[in-house]
Design a protein around this motif. Structure first.
Motif, short mmCIF file in Angstrom:
data_model
loop_
_atom_site.label_atom_id
_atom_site.label_comp_id
_atom_site.label_asym_id
_atom_site.label_seq_id
_atom_site.Cartn_x
_atom_site.Cartn_y
_atom_site.Cartn_z
N ARG A 12 0.81 -1.21 0.00
CA ARG A 12 0.00 0.00 0.00
C ARG A 12 0.84 1.27 0.00
NH1 ARG A 12 -5.21 -1.17 4.04
NH2 ARG A 12 -6.15 -2.80 2.75
N ARG A 13 2.02 1.21 0.61
CA ARG A 13 2.86 2.41 0.69
C ARG A 13 3.24 2.94 -0.68
NH1 ARG A 13 7.90 -0.10 3.79
NH2 ARG A 13 6.15 -1.16 4.80
N TRP A 14 3.26 2.07 -1.69
CA TRP A 14 3.65 2.49 -3.04
C TRP A 14 2.47 3.06 -3.83
CZ3 TRP A 14 8.51 2.57 -2.36
CH2 TRP A 14 9.17 1.54 -1.68
N GLY A 24 1.84 4.79 6.38
CA GLY A 24 0.45 4.47 6.06
C GLY A 24 -0.55 5.41 6.69
N ILE A 25 -0.11 6.61 7.07
CA ILE A 25 -0.98 7.54 7.79
C ILE A 25 -1.54 8.61 6.85
CG2 ILE A 25 -1.07 9.31 9.59
CD1 ILE A 25 -0.80 6.59 10.78
N LEU A 26 -2.84 8.85 6.98
CA LEU A 26 -3.49 10.03 6.40
C LEU A 26 -4.13 10.79 7.55
CD1 LEU A 26 -5.46 8.93 3.19
CD2 LEU A 26 -3.29 10.16 3.30
N ALA A 27 -4.03 12.11 7.52
CA ALA A 27 -4.69 12.94 8.54
C ALA A 27 -5.24 14.18 7.86
CB ALA A 27 -3.71 13.32 9.64
N ASN A 66 -4.93 5.04 9.73
CA ASN A 66 -3.75 4.20 9.56
C ASN A 66 -4.14 3.03 8.66
OD1 ASN A 66 -1.43 2.68 9.70
ND2 ASN A 66 -1.42 2.47 11.93
N TRP A 67 -3.51 2.93 7.50
CA TRP A 67 -3.90 1.96 6.48
C TRP A 67 -3.05 0.69 6.50
CZ3 TRP A 67 -8.35 2.70 3.86
CH2 TRP A 67 -8.89 3.99 3.86
N ILE A 68 -2.14 0.58 7.44
CA ILE A 68 -1.32 -0.63 7.52
C ILE A 68 -1.43 -1.22 8.93
CG2 ILE A 68 0.27 0.17 5.74
CD1 ILE A 68 2.27 0.86 7.90
N PRO A 69 -1.09 -2.51 9.10
CA PRO A 69 -1.31 -3.16 10.39
C PRO A 69 -0.23 -2.89 11.44
CG PRO A 69 -0.73 -4.78 8.71
CD PRO A 69 -0.78 -3.46 8.03
N ALA A 70 0.60 -1.89 11.23
CA ALA A 70 1.62 -1.51 12.21
C ALA A 70 1.18 -0.26 12.95
CB ALA A 70 2.96 -1.26 11.51
N ARG A 81 0.72 14.54 19.95
CA ARG A 81 1.26 13.20 19.73
C ARG A 81 0.19 12.19 20.11
NH1 ARG A 81 6.52 12.38 18.53
NH2 ARG A 81 8.01 14.09 18.79
N ILE A 82 -0.04 11.24 19.21
CA ILE A 82 -1.09 10.26 19.44
C ILE A 82 -0.57 8.87 19.10
CG2 ILE A 82 -2.03 10.78 17.15
CD1 ILE A 82 -4.75 9.81 18.10
N ASP A 83 -0.97 7.89 19.89
CA ASP A 83 -0.69 6.50 19.56
C ASP A 83 -1.75 6.04 18.56
OD1 ASP A 83 1.40 6.50 21.33
OD2 ASP A 83 0.30 5.56 22.96
N VAL A 84 -1.36 5.92 17.30
CA VAL A 84 -2.31 5.57 16.24
C VAL A 84 -2.39 4.04 16.16
CG1 VAL A 84 -2.98 5.90 13.85
CG2 VAL A 84 -1.58 7.64 15.00
N PRO A 85 -3.58 3.47 16.34
CA PRO A 85 -3.70 2.01 16.31
C PRO A 85 -3.46 1.45 14.91
CG PRO A 85 -5.61 3.05 17.35
CD PRO A 85 -4.84 4.13 16.66
N PRO A 86 -3.20 0.16 14.81
CA PRO A 86 -3.04 -0.47 13.49
C PRO A 86 -4.38 -0.54 12.77
CG PRO A 86 -3.06 -2.14 15.22
CD PRO A 86 -3.06 -0.82 15.91
N LEU A 87 -4.37 -0.27 11.47
CA LEU A 87 -5.58 -0.37 10.64
C LEU A 87 -6.77 0.25 11.36
CD1 LEU A 87 -5.17 -4.01 9.25
CD2 LEU A 87 -4.92 -1.87 7.97
N ALA A 88 -6.73 1.57 11.49
CA ALA A 88 -7.76 2.22 12.30
C ALA A 88 -8.08 3.61 11.79
CB ALA A 88 -7.30 2.30 13.76
#
Length: 259
Positions: free
Chosen positions: A13-15, A148-151, A168-172, A228-235
């Motif tokens: 997805r990153r590409w 994988g972040i969009l804001a 967050n579009w990736i599972p990390a 600063r936020i802890d962004v969950p995986p795929l969320a």
């Protein structure tokens, strides 16, 4: 483009992040409806949940992220029946929907999430009041494909009501991710698709991150303050601004922000 993106393996997805952002090139040229319609879940195209790669947890988490993106993206919303509880088979006009799936927790929690998402959308004018203008939308982060972040933020017509959306579009997960914000003060999480009530992992609560995050005067994304936020995986995470009380006000001590 969006459905092509969510069908990709997470490592790829990153590409292809431009598949998510390209819609904003022409988002305000017409009155758009964002259709996750019957035409997308027939004739071998697969159901929405069936398009998502990975194991069942990742499939449902990725679908929740897609719905969070659609509901915050400018334009009207259309979700075809069966999508709200994650029907795996394509729609078949001669058969009923597979309501028996609601016996399973993963499908019940997905439907609870879609219900909560719609309630948040209805109640929050910043998500729909300016669907046809750049006045109602601002990118905060659209070029961090590696993470994988969009804001982005959505705005009411008077500029007083704002919703910050982090996807967050990736599972990390992303720990302590910095995002620029337009106002100093507290930012309260009003919806987190990774909440265990919706089938998520509870990443933010497992790290004991508060539901209210105070900004700092550190520039980011072209803005003077940031959080600063802890962004969950795929969320998908929705946040609302709340000004800190004046140190001299009676409420300051009660909220822990006073002397």
């Amino acid at each position: 483009d969006t459905l092509a993106h969510v069908s990709r393996d997470y490592i790829h997805r990153r590409w292809h992040q431009e598949e998510l952002t390209f819609s904003m090139v022409y988002a305000f040229s017409e009155h758009f409806v964002l259709p996750l319609s019957h035409d997308e879940v027939v004739h071998g195209k697969r159901s929405l949940i069936g398009r998502m790669p990975g194991d069942p947890w990742r499939k449902f988490a990725s679908l929740r992220t897609l719905y969070g993106y659609m509901m915050a993206h400018p334009g009207g919303k259309l979700l075809f029946m069966g999508g709200e509880f994650g029907q795996f088979v394509e729609w078949r006009f001669a058969e009923s929907l597979e309501w028996f799936l609601l016996k399973y927790e993963t499908h019940r929690t997905l439907m609870a999430y879609v219900k909560a998402l719609q309630h948040v959308y209805r109640a929050d004018r910043s998500l729909w009041e300016q669907d046809d203008s750049w006045q109602g939308f601002r990118w905060h982060r659209c070029d961090d494909a590696e993470s994988g972040i969009l804001a982005f933020s959505r705005w009411s017509s008077d500029g007083r009501d704002m919703t910050l959306v982090v996807l967050n579009w990736i599972p990390a997960p992303q720990h302590g991710y910095r995002i620029g914000v337009p106002f100093p003060g507290e930012y309260r999480v009003v919806l987190d698709s990774d909440d265990p009530a919706y089938g998520g992992s509870g990443y933010r609560t497992s790290r004991a991150e508060p539901s209210r995050i105070v900004s700092a005067p550190e520039p980011a994304d072209g803005l003077g303050d940031s959080i600063r936020i802890d962004v969950p995986p795929l969320a998908a995470v929705y946040m609302k601004h709340q000004a800190l009380p004046d140190p001299g006000s009676p409420d300051a001590g009660a909220n822990g922000n006073g002397p």
